[in-house]
Design a protein around this motif. Structure first.
Motif, PDB file in Angstrom:
ATOM      1  N   TYR A 101      16.750 -13.141  27.072  1.00 38.74           N
ATOM      2  CA  TYR A 101      17.678 -13.487  28.152  1.00 38.74           C
ATOM      3  C   TYR A 101      18.987 -14.096  27.658  1.00 38.74           C
ATOM      4  CZ  TYR A 101      13.592 -12.906  31.155  1.00 38.74           C
ATOM      5  OH  TYR A 101      12.499 -12.400  31.800  1.00 38.74           O
TER       6      TYR A 101
ATOM      7  N   SER B 118      25.980 -15.639  27.132  1.00 42.29           N
ATOM      8  CA  SER B 118      25.563 -14.732  28.185  1.00 42.29           C
ATOM      9  C   SER B 118      24.095 -14.965  28.533  1.00 42.29           C
ATOM     10  CB  SER B 118      25.758 -13.277  27.745  1.00 42.29           C
ATOM     11  OG  SER B 118      25.184 -12.377  28.674  1.00 42.29           O
TER      12      SER B 118
ATOM     13  N   ASN C 127      21.165 -13.147  30.422  1.00 44.85           N
ATOM     14  CA  ASN C 127      20.605 -11.943  31.019  1.00 44.85           C
ATOM     15  C   ASN C 127      21.683 -10.919  31.389  1.00 44.85           C
ATOM     16  OD1 ASN C 127      18.291 -10.483  31.734  1.00 44.85           O
ATOM     17  ND2 ASN C 127      18.443 -11.101  33.886  1.00 44.85           N
ATOM     18  N   ASP C 128      22.813 -10.930  30.672  1.00 48.22           N
ATOM     19  CA  ASP C 128      23.940 -10.039  30.959  1.00 48.22           C
ATOM     20  C   ASP C 128      24.413 -10.150  32.407  1.00 48.22           C
ATOM     21  OD1 ASP C 128      24.149  -9.012  28.399  1.00 48.22           O
ATOM     22  OD2 ASP C 128      22.725  -7.386  28.793  1.00 48.22           O
ATOM     23  N   LEU C 129      24.164 -11.315  33.014  1.00 49.88           N
ATOM     24  CA  LEU C 129      24.563 -11.542  34.402  1.00 49.88           C
ATOM     25  C   LEU C 129      25.636 -12.623  34.526  1.00 49.88           C
ATOM     26  CD1 LEU C 129      21.104 -11.451  36.234  1.00 49.88           C
ATOM     27  CD2 LEU C 129      22.836  -9.640  36.160  1.00 49.88           C
ATOM     28  N   VAL C 130      25.464 -13.717  33.791  1.00 50.40           N
ATOM     29  CA  VAL C 130      26.388 -14.847  33.872  1.00 50.40           C
ATOM     30  C   VAL C 130      26.913 -15.150  32.476  1.00 50.40           C
ATOM     31  CG1 VAL C 130      26.659 -17.266  34.523  1.00 50.40           C
ATOM     32  CG2 VAL C 130      25.149 -15.786  35.858  1.00 50.40           C
TER      33      VAL C 130
ATOM     34  N   VAL D 240      30.738 -13.107  35.856  1.00 45.83           N
ATOM     35  CA  VAL D 240      29.509 -12.731  36.565  1.00 45.83           C
ATOM     36  C   VAL D 240      29.448 -11.211  36.625  1.00 45.83           C
ATOM     37  CG1 VAL D 240      28.238 -12.823  38.738  1.00 45.83           C
ATOM     38  CG2 VAL D 240      29.491 -14.835  37.959  1.00 45.83           C
ATOM     39  N   ARG D 241      28.263 -10.639  36.400  1.00 46.47           N
ATOM     40  CA  ARG D 241      28.033  -9.215  36.563  1.00 46.47           C
ATOM     41  C   ARG D 241      26.829  -9.030  37.484  1.00 46.47           C
ATOM     42  NH1 ARG D 241      32.011  -9.865  34.285  1.00 46.47           N
ATOM     43  NH2 ARG D 241      32.874  -8.839  32.432  1.00 46.47           N
ATOM     44  N   TYR D 242      26.996  -8.154  38.496  1.00 46.90           N
ATOM     45  CA  TYR D 242      25.877  -7.843  39.380  1.00 46.90           C
ATOM     46  C   TYR D 242      25.959  -6.378  39.756  1.00 46.90           C
ATOM     47  CZ  TYR D 242      22.588  -7.915  43.233  1.00 46.90           C
ATOM     48  OH  TYR D 242      21.518  -7.651  44.055  1.00 46.90           O
ATOM     49  N   GLN D 243      24.966  -5.616  39.292  1.00 51.34           N
ATOM     50  CA  GLN D 243      24.930  -4.178  39.499  1.00 51.34           C
ATOM     51  C   GLN D 243      26.244  -3.562  39.001  1.00 51.34           C
ATOM     52  OE1 GLN D 243      23.699  -3.535  43.583  1.00 51.34           O
ATOM     53  NE2 GLN D 243      21.638  -4.275  43.186  1.00 51.34           N
TER      54      GLN D 243
ATOM     55  N   GLY E  60      31.676  -6.812  38.754  1.00 54.73           N
ATOM     56  CA  GLY E  60      31.806  -7.983  37.902  1.00 54.73           C
ATOM     57  C   GLY E  60      33.119  -8.685  38.157  1.00 54.73           C
TER      58      GLY E  60
END
Length: 401
Positions: free
Chosen positions: A245, A318, A320-323, A348-351, A354
């Motif tokens: 993560y 980073s 989980n490549d999300l935040v 932030v990245r979501y689907q 970003g």
């Protein structure tokens, strides 16, 4: 006689476009070029890492830093929009805007395009009696197309072609200044390799690029043509995967302008005929001659050549490549422009969506760059393992951003 547009631009801003001194005077040691905005990171992620980006993981803005990264991009399509209010401590009508994107054209190559637009606000022209004689909105923009090819799982090359237009003064009275136009190319190389050191899993990336290799910018007088900011960028990035993560990247870039250093003699006025003659001689150099001579033409010798290298460094965490959380620092020698600032950023990245944001914290309290923010939106479509039957990602296509 009319003012040279580059010098007028400094006057309009109350500071050099990229210089951080609040009480600005044109230092005879500082290198000036046309369209200096071409050296400034357009996106929030690069800005948050202290302007570093030669070897960071590729995204939609990869070609700005190093077109060699395009063969390693992690999605089939990606688009990024960036915006930054500029010098808000000085004025409220200047901004830097950019749109960039790429598309894969196979498993090992990609094409990219970008448009960067710099709005310099409004100028009111007045005569000697302080009567308004008109106004003008100066502006500059650059349109770029790029191609990158992954030659192996670890190494890639890239090239960019760029059209640059600079309109700083406009027509008023007997002014004969015209818009400046130029064509330029970039060349880039990128290397990325996974490493296992003890129990740790790392990725080491190296990058290098020469950007803005192009004809001089001419506004009115061909004898006063200005060099584009031809720039050599070398950088590295080391990523440590802490667990499935968490990961952290440390990155570092060094930049040097490949244009003539101004000739000066301390204690001698810049308008001394002998000094002006030496600088005119340097200004007449060809692009190749200027680039090759830029490593040895500083009047202060090797020590001054080292001071002409700008340093950028940053760290990106980073989850989980999300935040993402980022911090960086940019350093420019005091007599070469004196840009020195800390940068802080979040992402932030979501689907497919970003967003990145950056805030600059200059060293000096009274500083035109204080409170500068930069925001980027990202739209990423189809990871490569979804776009192709075989995973075309090779060595390092997992997005760190």
């Amino acid at each position: 006689m009319h003012p040279r547009p580059t010098v007028l631009l400094l006057t309009l801003l109350g500071a050099a476009p990229l210089v951080a001194s609040a009480q600005y005077e044109l230092d005879p040691h500082a290198i000036t070029t046309a369209v200096p905005i071409l050296t400034l990171s357009p996106d929030a992620r690069g800005a948050a890492l202290g302007e570093a980006g030669a070897a960071t993981s590729p995204d939609a803005n990869a070609a700005f830093y190093n077109a060699g990264k395009l063969g390693f991009v992690p999605y089939k399509y990606s688009v990024s929009l960036s915006y930054s209010p500029w010098l808000r401590k000085v004025t409220d009508d200047m901004s830097l805007q950019s749109i960039a994107g790429y598309g894969k054209i196979g498993e090992r190559s990609a094409v990219a395009a970008s448009l960067t637009y710099f709005a310099l606000g409004n100028i009111d022209y007045r005569d000697g009696n302080n009567i308004n004689t008109g106004n003008f909105d100066p502006k500059e923009f650059a349109f770029t197309v790029s191609y990158g090819q992954k030659l192996s799982d670890n190494f890639g090359l890239g090239v960019s072609a760029r059209y640059v237009r600079s309109n700083l003064i406009g027509a008023y009275g007997s002014n004969d200044a015209q818009s400046g136009n130029s064509l330029a190319v970039d060349l880039g190389a990128y290397y990325s390799r996974g490493l296992t050191i003890g129990a740790g899993v790392y990725n080491l990336a190296l990058g290098g690029a020469i950007t803005n290799i192009g004809n001089k910018m001419t506004y009115a007088d061909p004898e006063n043509a200005s060099f584009l900011p031809t720039n050599l960028r070398l950088g590295t990035a080391l990523t440590r995967e802490i667990d499935q993560y968490n990961k952290i990247t440390l990155t570092f870039d060094a930049n040097k302008l490949l244009v003539p250093s101004p000739y000066y003699e301390d204690g001698v006025a810049a308008n001394d005929p002998r000094i002006e003659a030496r600088n005119d001689e340097r200004a007449q150099k060809s692009i190749i001659s200027a680039a090759l001579g830029s490593f040895s033409d500083a009047p202060g010798g090797f020590k001054e050549e080292l001071r002409e290298i700008n340093l950028s460094g940053g760290a990106e965490y980073s989850y989980n490549d999300l935040v993402m959380a980022r911090v960086g620092y940019f350093y420019e020698a005091p007599d070469k422009g004196d840009r020195q600032y800390l940068s802080l950023g979040l992402g932030v990245r979501y689907q497919v969506f970003g967003i990145d944001g950056t805030y600059l914290v200059p060293n000096a309290r009274q500083n035109p760059l204080s409170e500068t923010i930069r925001v980027s939106l990202h739209f990423n479509f189809n990871k490569l393992e979804e776009a192709f039957r075989d995973n075309g990602s090779g060595g390092n296509t997992s997005p760190i951003d």
